[in-house]
Write an enzyme that holds these catalytic residues in place. Sequence first.
Site, PDB file in Angstrom:
ATOM      1  N   ASP A 173     -24.568  12.016  24.809  1.00 35.71           N
ATOM      2  CA  ASP A 173     -25.042  12.384  23.468  1.00 35.71           C
ATOM      3  C   ASP A 173     -26.174  13.419  23.583  1.00 35.71           C
ATOM      4  O   ASP A 173     -26.215  14.404  22.844  1.00 35.71           O
ATOM      5  CB  ASP A 173     -25.550  11.115  22.757  1.00 35.71           C
ATOM      6  N   HIS A 256     -20.197  17.260  18.007  1.00 33.60           N
ATOM      7  CA  HIS A 256     -20.150  16.028  17.209  1.00 33.60           C
ATOM      8  C   HIS A 256     -18.958  15.997  16.259  1.00 33.60           C
ATOM      9  O   HIS A 256     -18.453  14.922  15.938  1.00 33.60           O
ATOM     10  CB  HIS A 256     -21.477  15.804  16.467  1.00 33.60           C
ATOM     11  N   HIS A 259     -16.201  14.718  18.297  1.00 38.98           N
ATOM     12  CA  HIS A 259     -16.352  13.255  18.369  1.00 38.98           C
ATOM     13  C   HIS A 259     -15.736  12.598  17.134  1.00 38.98           C
ATOM     14  O   HIS A 259     -14.963  11.650  17.241  1.00 38.98           O
ATOM     15  CB  HIS A 259     -17.830  12.867  18.465  1.00 38.98           C
ATOM     16  N   HIS A 273     -19.815   6.382  21.707  1.00 43.15           N
ATOM     17  CA  HIS A 273     -20.163   7.618  20.994  1.00 43.15           C
ATOM     18  C   HIS A 273     -20.465   8.757  21.978  1.00 43.15           C
ATOM     19  O   HIS A 273     -19.870   9.830  21.909  1.00 43.15           O
ATOM     20  CB  HIS A 273     -21.374   7.335  20.094  1.00 43.15           C
TER      21      HIS A 273
HETATM   22 ZN   LIG Z   1     -24.738  11.723  18.611  1.00 44.20          ZN
END
Ligand SMILES: [Zn+2]
Length: 369
Positions: A173, A256, A259, A273
């Site tokens: 992340d 993101h 994601h 995540h």
């Molecule tokens: Zn994140």
Amino acid sequence: MLTVFSSPGHYVQGRDATAALGPELARLGLAGPALVVAAPSAERLLTEVWRATFGSAGIDHAVHRFGGECSRAETARIAAAATAAGARTIVGAGGGKALDAARAAADDLDLPLVSCPTTASNDAPCSALSVLYSDGGEFESYQLVRRNPALVLVDSSVIVQAPARLFAAGMGDALATWFEARTCVAGGVRNMRGGRSTAAAAALAELCHRTLLADGAAALAAVRAGVVTPAVERLIEANTLLSGLGFESSGLAAAHAVHNGLTVVPQTHPYLHGEKVAFGVLTQLVLEGAPAAEIEQVLGFCRRVGLPVTLGGLGLAGADRELVERIAARATAEGETIHHEPFAVDVRSVADALLAADALGRAHGPSSD
Ligand SMILES: [Zn+2]
């Protein structure tokens, strides 16, 4: 456009920091009763410490066990528990989803939030943003709350007791922070708080990246041994504070959004995540036509710390074009941060980037799946 920087009011990190929670609340004028929204692991490790620290500060507290998903149903349950307890402060204790649910409920009730992450697995703790999922675990929406946490308190001795895979996911992340910030700053696009990035936020994002490369592998080795070292402390700060401030005040871009696209496929739900974001970073760099040396650096880092660099590493071995286009369709949905990229993106270009990133990952070395 105005320049906007957003951050928590106070950040505390270190060994046995939980013991200081009650006195820190009192010092900041955060009143009890406090409702602690606790993930089961936090409850197991910290119940006695909470009793002692809140007791020493004269703050009543109650514990609500987090239901496991940051969904509308769970935030409503938390709000009901807070109302029943007469809570004036909400304390989230757990991983990203527990903190996000506590944050959303605190905002619904207009109460201050204290964020106590028990993992360094994501950049959620410092932000004023909750990610909401369906009860089935599919990404639904971002909830922008009014205020960042009044206090973020990170207990390093708790963080190193979490599985090392969570720590590595936090690096995934955090790896996205600089690349997404760079894209947003260059394009002059709005950050998560609706303003232009400060130089401060961009510098924090860049420091986050340098810290990962310098200390990531050593910190992960220490976490595997369950010990706190200076490298671990630097990585906790990178994964939590630097990544959190960097993404929120500089902005998100393709990584993101990819994601979010990956979450439409149920096979990716067991993956964290940060693991999906790491593959999103690789996809973003391919999409942007980044220099080969930069892509190579990211591939090497991900391999060293066990982050996925292939679709197979996310449960999607042998994914066909149709499946990849479904991911790309979600990643390019209207309002997605992928549209912060300085060129037009569509399903076709993102599907191509996903497949090219997968091919690069597979060519880079032995598969980690
Ligand atoms: Zn994140």
